[in-house]
Scaffold this active site. Structure first.
Site, mmCIF file in Angstrom:
data_model
loop_
_atom_site.group_PDB
_atom_site.id
_atom_site.type_symbol
_atom_site.label_atom_id
_atom_site.label_comp_id
_atom_site.label_asym_id
_atom_site.label_seq_id
_atom_site.Cartn_x
_atom_site.Cartn_y
_atom_site.Cartn_z
ATOM 1 N N HIS A 181 -3.184 6.324 3.157
ATOM 2 C CA HIS A 181 -4.008 7.485 2.861
ATOM 3 C C HIS A 181 -4.338 8.255 4.137
ATOM 4 O O HIS A 181 -4.496 7.656 5.212
ATOM 5 C CB HIS A 181 -5.314 7.067 2.196
ATOM 6 C CG HIS A 181 -5.120 6.257 0.954
ATOM 7 N ND1 HIS A 181 -4.248 6.613 -0.044
ATOM 8 C CD2 HIS A 181 -5.703 5.096 0.554
ATOM 9 C CE1 HIS A 181 -4.295 5.711 -1.010
ATOM 10 N NE2 HIS A 181 -5.163 4.773 -0.662
ATOM 11 N N GLU A 192 -11.242 3.518 1.791
ATOM 12 C CA GLU A 192 -11.629 2.798 0.580
ATOM 13 C C GLU A 192 -11.917 1.332 0.893
ATOM 14 O O GLU A 192 -11.630 0.830 1.987
ATOM 15 C CB GLU A 192 -10.534 2.894 -0.479
ATOM 16 C CG GLU A 192 -9.214 2.252 -0.090
ATOM 17 C CD GLU A 192 -8.082 2.592 -1.066
ATOM 18 O OE1 GLU A 192 -8.141 3.682 -1.679
ATOM 19 O OE2 GLU A 192 -7.158 1.777 -1.207
ATOM 20 N N HIS A 221 -0.957 -0.263 2.872
ATOM 21 C CA HIS A 221 -1.473 -1.303 1.987
ATOM 22 C C HIS A 221 -0.767 -1.284 0.638
ATOM 23 O O HIS A 221 -0.129 -0.297 0.255
ATOM 24 C CB HIS A 221 -2.983 -1.118 1.762
ATOM 25 C CG HIS A 221 -3.330 0.196 1.108
ATOM 26 N ND1 HIS A 221 -3.483 1.363 1.814
ATOM 27 C CD2 HIS A 221 -3.515 0.534 -0.192
ATOM 28 C CE1 HIS A 221 -3.771 2.357 0.988
ATOM 29 N NE2 HIS A 221 -3.791 1.875 -0.237
ATOM 30 N N ARG A 228 3.024 7.718 -0.873
ATOM 31 C CA ARG A 228 3.779 6.542 -1.291
ATOM 32 C C ARG A 228 4.843 6.234 -0.251
ATOM 33 O O ARG A 228 5.746 7.025 -0.014
ATOM 34 C CB ARG A 228 4.393 6.783 -2.678
ATOM 35 C CG ARG A 228 4.955 5.527 -3.325
ATOM 36 C CD ARG A 228 5.513 5.818 -4.716
ATOM 37 N NE ARG A 228 4.463 6.194 -5.646
ATOM 38 C CZ ARG A 228 4.493 7.282 -6.404
ATOM 39 N NH1 ARG A 228 5.514 8.110 -6.350
ATOM 40 N NH2 ARG A 228 3.502 7.543 -7.232
#
Length: 332
Positions: A106, A123, A181, A201
């Site tokens: 991200h 996150e 991740h 992605r």
């Protein structure tokens, strides 16, 4: 809808997302009301995003969106410490990884605005259930730089450069922007993040989408936003304090959110007594009831309740047999 009435604890209707890697545990474990399909991947509990707007499920504000409340009742909802916002700052969700998720990374705030027309995305995950042998991929192995990462992408050998471990229920994993991740098959978790849906992605394990074609990759963007200095990421080590009614575990403090886990065997109070900030309450085990102005608000595994800043700290206590576990999130 009584838009002028006093704010109360707020429960929102979950926004259910079907994705290729989803399953049925949002129903079987978290008691979500799903359709007949077998690919339910995410339940967005609190969202003020163009890809999903949470709506109040019950009470005098039923039908109001979270965005409506931020714009019309922002100071009361968010609190003075949070300040005026045009968007609720956090997205809270549950994820069921029936299959492994794609390898992702991200962007930070600047990169998110420039590359994805969105906020950055830092996150954190708290594992609810993990099947034996399941995996969490979080961060790059020591010594993996941009050139080695790029080579792994080119040759389809991404797993060789990823740090991985077998998760256990209760693990908390912090994933700052720039951390490569993936969530492995067999993991059920709750996620707290910046209000963003910006995802690049990196690799999809050779999988094809429902149309039979490979899903789109964003490898150029991923190479740009990856933090090559971060290295391996393991579950957080936290501080545990004894409080009235149980324990409070300080899981994460970062610029975007603060997470605490409470294990309760008796009554206590949760929320900001100074009315400076909101608190989102997420049920992780057992049952509790939150009290406010003579009303009782139950929360159990898989449920979320938003406590507006203006109501301050609320009494909370277990309402079933044994202990209850809740996660709280707010902004620091």
């Amino acid at each position: 809808m009584d838009a002028d009435g006093p704010l109360t604890p707020l429960r929102f209707t979950p926004i259910l997302k079907r994705l290729i890697w989803g399953g049925r545990r949002l129903a079987s474990k978290l008691h979500k009301d799903l359709g007949p399909e077998d690919d339910y991947a995410e339940s967005w509990e609190l969202s003020d995003h163009r890809h999903g707007q949470s709506e109040v499920a019950e009470g005098p504000f039923a039908g109001s969106t979270l965005h409506d409340l931020v714009i019309r009742r922002g100071p009361e909802l968010l609190g003075e410490a949070v300040g005026l916002r045009k968007q609720f700052p956090l997205l809270v969700k549950f994820l069921d990884a029936h299959q492994v998720l794609s390898v992702q990374v991200h962007p930070d705030d600047e990169q998110g605005r420039r590359l994805a027309d969105d906020n950055g995305k830092t996150e954190a995950w708290v594992v609810i259930d993990a099947e034996p042998g399941s995996r969490i991929y979080s961060g790059l192995k020591p010594g993996v730089d941009r050139s080695r990462f790029a080579e792994a992408l080119r040759t389809g050998r991404i797993e060789e450069v990823l740090h991985a471990f077998e998760p256990r229920a209760g693990d908390c994993i912090f994933i700052p922007a720039g951390t490569v991740h993936a969530i492995g098959a067999g993991v059920l978790l709750t996620e707290v993040q910046q209000m963003s849906d910006a995802t690049f992605r990196v690799d999809d394990w050779g999988r094809v989408g429902p149309d039979g074609a490979p899903r789109t990759l964003h490898q150029a963007e991923a190479l740009e936003v990856t933090d090559y200095e971060r290295g391996p990421v393991d579950p957080v080590r936290s501080r545990l304090d004894m409080i009235d009614g149980g324990t409070q575990e300080h899981l994460i403090r970062c610029p975007y959110f603060a997470l605490d886990r409470y294990v309760l065997t008796g009554p206590t109070r949760i929320g900001d007594p100074q009315q400076g900030r909101f608190t989102a309450l997420i049920g992780l085990g057992g049952k509790v009831k939150v009290s406010h102005e003579g009303q009782s608000y139950p929360v159990e595994l898989g449920q979320t309740l938003l406590l507006p800043a203006v109501i301050g700290a609320c009494p909370i206590e277990p309402s079933g047999e044994g202990e209850a576990i809740v996660l709280t999130c707010t902004v620091p």
